[in-house]
Scaffold this active site. Structure first.
Site, PDB file in Angstrom:
ATOM      1  N   CYS A 184      -8.615 -12.782  18.764  1.00  0.00           N
ATOM      2  CA  CYS A 184      -9.197 -11.656  19.299  1.00  0.00           C
ATOM      3  C   CYS A 184     -10.444 -11.254  18.521  1.00  0.00           C
ATOM      4  O   CYS A 184     -10.529 -11.552  17.351  1.00  0.00           O
ATOM      5  CB  CYS A 184      -8.211 -10.204  18.811  1.00  0.00           C
ATOM      6  SG  CYS A 184      -6.681 -10.945  19.358  1.00  0.00           S
ATOM      7  N   CYS A 192      -3.294 -17.877  14.743  1.00  0.00           N
ATOM      8  CA  CYS A 192      -3.119 -17.055  15.894  1.00  0.00           C
ATOM      9  C   CYS A 192      -2.896 -18.086  17.104  1.00  0.00           C
ATOM     10  O   CYS A 192      -3.646 -19.161  17.397  1.00  0.00           O
ATOM     11  CB  CYS A 192      -3.912 -15.877  16.145  1.00  0.00           C
ATOM     12  SG  CYS A 192      -3.688 -14.704  15.002  1.00  0.00           S
ATOM     13  N   ARG A 230       0.756  -1.162  -0.202  1.00  0.00           N
ATOM     14  CA  ARG A 230       0.014   0.108   0.078  1.00  0.00           C
ATOM     15  C   ARG A 230       0.910   1.202  -0.141  1.00  0.00           C
ATOM     16  O   ARG A 230       0.428   2.395  -0.539  1.00  0.00           O
ATOM     17  CB  ARG A 230      -0.819  -0.055   1.328  1.00  0.00           C
ATOM     18  CG  ARG A 230      -1.583   1.503   1.367  1.00  0.00           C
ATOM     19  CD  ARG A 230      -2.801   1.465   2.274  1.00  0.00           C
ATOM     20  NE  ARG A 230      -3.252   0.481   3.184  1.00  0.00           N
ATOM     21  CZ  ARG A 230      -4.346  -0.345   2.711  1.00  0.00           C
ATOM     22  NH1 ARG A 230      -4.733  -0.311   1.678  1.00  0.00           N
ATOM     23  NH2 ARG A 230      -4.529  -1.375   3.613  1.00  0.00           N
ATOM     24  N   ASP A 275     -11.049  -1.088  13.752  1.00  0.00           N
ATOM     25  CA  ASP A 275     -11.485  -1.112  12.321  1.00  0.00           C
ATOM     26  C   ASP A 275     -12.840  -1.645  12.076  1.00  0.00           C
ATOM     27  O   ASP A 275     -13.491  -2.107  13.177  1.00  0.00           O
ATOM     28  CB  ASP A 275     -10.699  -1.931  11.261  1.00  0.00           C
ATOM     29  CG  ASP A 275      -9.284  -1.605  11.230  1.00  0.00           C
ATOM     30  OD1 ASP A 275      -9.025  -0.376  11.103  1.00  0.00           O
ATOM     31  OD2 ASP A 275      -8.361  -2.366  11.317  1.00  0.00           O
ATOM     32  N   LYS A 313      -2.862   4.354   7.465  1.00  0.00           N
ATOM     33  CA  LYS A 313      -3.208   4.933   8.767  1.00  0.00           C
ATOM     34  C   LYS A 313      -3.048   6.029   8.630  1.00  0.00           C
ATOM     35  O   LYS A 313      -2.071   6.876   8.148  1.00  0.00           O
ATOM     36  CB  LYS A 313      -1.989   4.328   9.605  1.00  0.00           C
ATOM     37  CG  LYS A 313      -1.959   2.716   9.558  1.00  0.00           C
ATOM     38  CD  LYS A 313      -0.731   2.223  10.582  1.00  0.00           C
ATOM     39  CE  LYS A 313      -0.728   0.664  10.659  1.00  0.00           C
ATOM     40  NZ  LYS A 313      -0.402   0.200   9.190  1.00  0.00           N
ATOM     41  N   ASP A 324      -6.971   3.502  10.502  1.00  0.00           N
ATOM     42  CA  ASP A 324      -6.600   2.808   9.198  1.00  0.00           C
ATOM     43  C   ASP A 324      -7.925   3.225   8.516  1.00  0.00           C
ATOM     44  O   ASP A 324      -8.878   2.551   8.518  1.00  0.00           O
ATOM     45  CB  ASP A 324      -6.485   1.386   9.480  1.00  0.00           C
ATOM     46  CG  ASP A 324      -5.155   0.869   8.505  1.00  0.00           C
ATOM     47  OD1 ASP A 324      -5.052   1.513   7.485  1.00  0.00           O
ATOM     48  OD2 ASP A 324      -4.458  -0.175   8.923  1.00  0.00           O
TER      49      ASP A 324
END
Ligand code: PLP
Ligand code: SF4
Length: 398
Positions: free
Chosen positions: A137, A133, A120, A301, A345, A338
């Site tokens: 989360c 992971c 990006r 987000d 960001k 973001d």
């Protein structure tokens, strides 16, 4: 909420896991093998609320339920609003999608020249090297692919990503993420870092990982040796609440720091977890004591099913306002959004520059007092013809 007026102790405890031999508890393989992954397992320890119970029933269609015994032990079983519990125990609200929410809120998929690599910014890339992971989360911005519950069918492929970086000399910085790169076996990580380090134009390697928080046992001397071998390797950990800064985490950070790994922290602003200045201050102070520099505070987000965990942007600004000037500059993270859809960001700051005119800027300090700073250099007013064409938005030019 937790307050911390003195240095305080580092929590160390095993709660209901006293019977587990020390060698097992400290072994990351044991921690992974014994993860709590079903509502029935959770209910061996505490009774889920109706909203949680229904959330758990659906979780595996959205983002897997998995919590290491180590992290699960930090939950306050008696408190449904426990900040640790809110981060990892699914709730039925996750299955609701608000109109503003998206599956890929940062528009990453549209910026992937090869699968798993997001390019990006001009000089750096985000390299997603796994979809797994240590724990999940509930607000994960990449829940579309992380834990592979939504049929995204993500198969991280090192070779294509490495080849892309090799053939793009403008890429001087790679951020390994996922999923959690530290879940890769030592051998794989060694290989990946070795390949990246061999790329001449790649100056900077960093790893984004929540392993030091979810599974500090993974930060073994062998892992540290690998990170040292390919130095400089920087790391961003992900702590949201002071309760997460335990003795085990402190020791893991110590091993990393001694291995020469500079440490930063990324927090996500979460309702009922850390959306107040007192909690955030306790967190950043603990981080500094662990030699971790608070790096970013993210506005959550707009990921599907996160409305119950998102706090108002102005809350984040209020927290920064209460940190800047009031405590060590090193303790103050940059608050960012973001940009939805994929703008990268964007820093969000309280307004400290009040007026800009041909003669001066008027600024305010953390106490709200106003000051003038002359724009004259050597007594000469700046030439209006040489004004920057674009003044940053929000500046008042009179
Ligand atoms: C966050 C991010 C980076 C790194 O950004 P920094 O501000 O340099 O930490 C790079 N690429 C993508 C796609 C990102 O989301
Ligand atoms: S550790 Fe990171 S990638 Fe994994 S679930 Fe949490 S936010 Fe998502």
């Amino acid at each position: 909420m937790s307050s911390e007026t003195s240095r305080g102790e580092w929590y160390q405890g095993r709660g209901l896991w006293q019977h587990v031999p020390e060698d097992d508890w400290k072994n990351w393989g044991w921690q992974l093998k014994n993860r709590i992954t079903t509502p029935a397992e959770i209910e061996k320890y505490f009774t889920l609320s109706p909203a949680e119970k229904r959330g758990c029933a659906f979780a595996n269609k959205k983002l897997a339920l998995a919590i290491t015994p180590y992290f699960f032990n930090l939950i306050d079983f008696k408190d449904e609003d426990c900040p640790i519990r809110r981060q990892v125990i699914p709730r039925i609200e996750e299955m609701e999608t608000s109109p503003e929410e998206m599956l890929d809120p940062c528009g990453e998929d549209g910026n992937m020249p090869v699968p798993g690599l997001v390019h990006r910014y001009p000089d750096r890339v985000l390299f997603l090297v796994t979809d797994r992971c240590a724990a999940y989360c509930r607000y994960c911005t990449r829940s579309r692919l992380v834990s592979n519950s939504q049929g995204y069918d993500f198969h991280p492929e090192f070779e294509q990503g490495i080849r892309y970086i090799e053939s793009h000399p403008e890429v001087r910085d790679v951020l390994l993420s996922g999923g959690d790169p530290l879940l890769l076996a030592d051998r794989k990580l060694d290989y990946l870092l070795g390949r990246l380090r061999a790329i001449d134009h790649l100056e900077f390697i960093r790893i984004g990982s929540r392993i030091p928080i979810f599974l500090p046992q993974r930060v073994t001397p062998e892992l540290c040796e690998i990170l040292t071998k390919y130095e400089p390797v920087w790391m961003s950990i992900h702590a949201n609440h002071p309760k997460e800064c335990t003795l085990e985490v402190k020791e893991a950070c110590d091993r990393l720091a001694r291995a020469g790994v500079p440490l930063g922290n990324q927090s996500v602003l979460l309702k009922g977890v850390n959306d107040d200045a007192e909690t955030m201050k306790a967190l950043v102070h603990r981080l500094l004591r662990m030699r971790v520099r608070p790096y970013y505070l993210y506005q959550c987000d707009l990921i599907t099913g996160s409305a119950h965990l998102r706090a108002d942007v102005l809350k984040g600004l209020e927290i920064i306002e209460n940190l800047r000037g009031h405590t060590s500059g090193y303790a103050v993270p940059q608050f960012v959004i973001d940009a939805p859809g994929g703008g990268g960001k964007v820093p969000i700051n309280p307004e400290y520059v009040k007026v800009v005119n041909d003669d001066e800027v008027v600024i305010r300090n953390y106490e709200g007092r106003m000051f003038r700073y002359s724009r004259h250099v050597g007594g000469v007013q700046p030439d209006p013809a040489e004004q920057p064409e674009q003044l940053p938005a929000g500046w008042i030019l009179d």
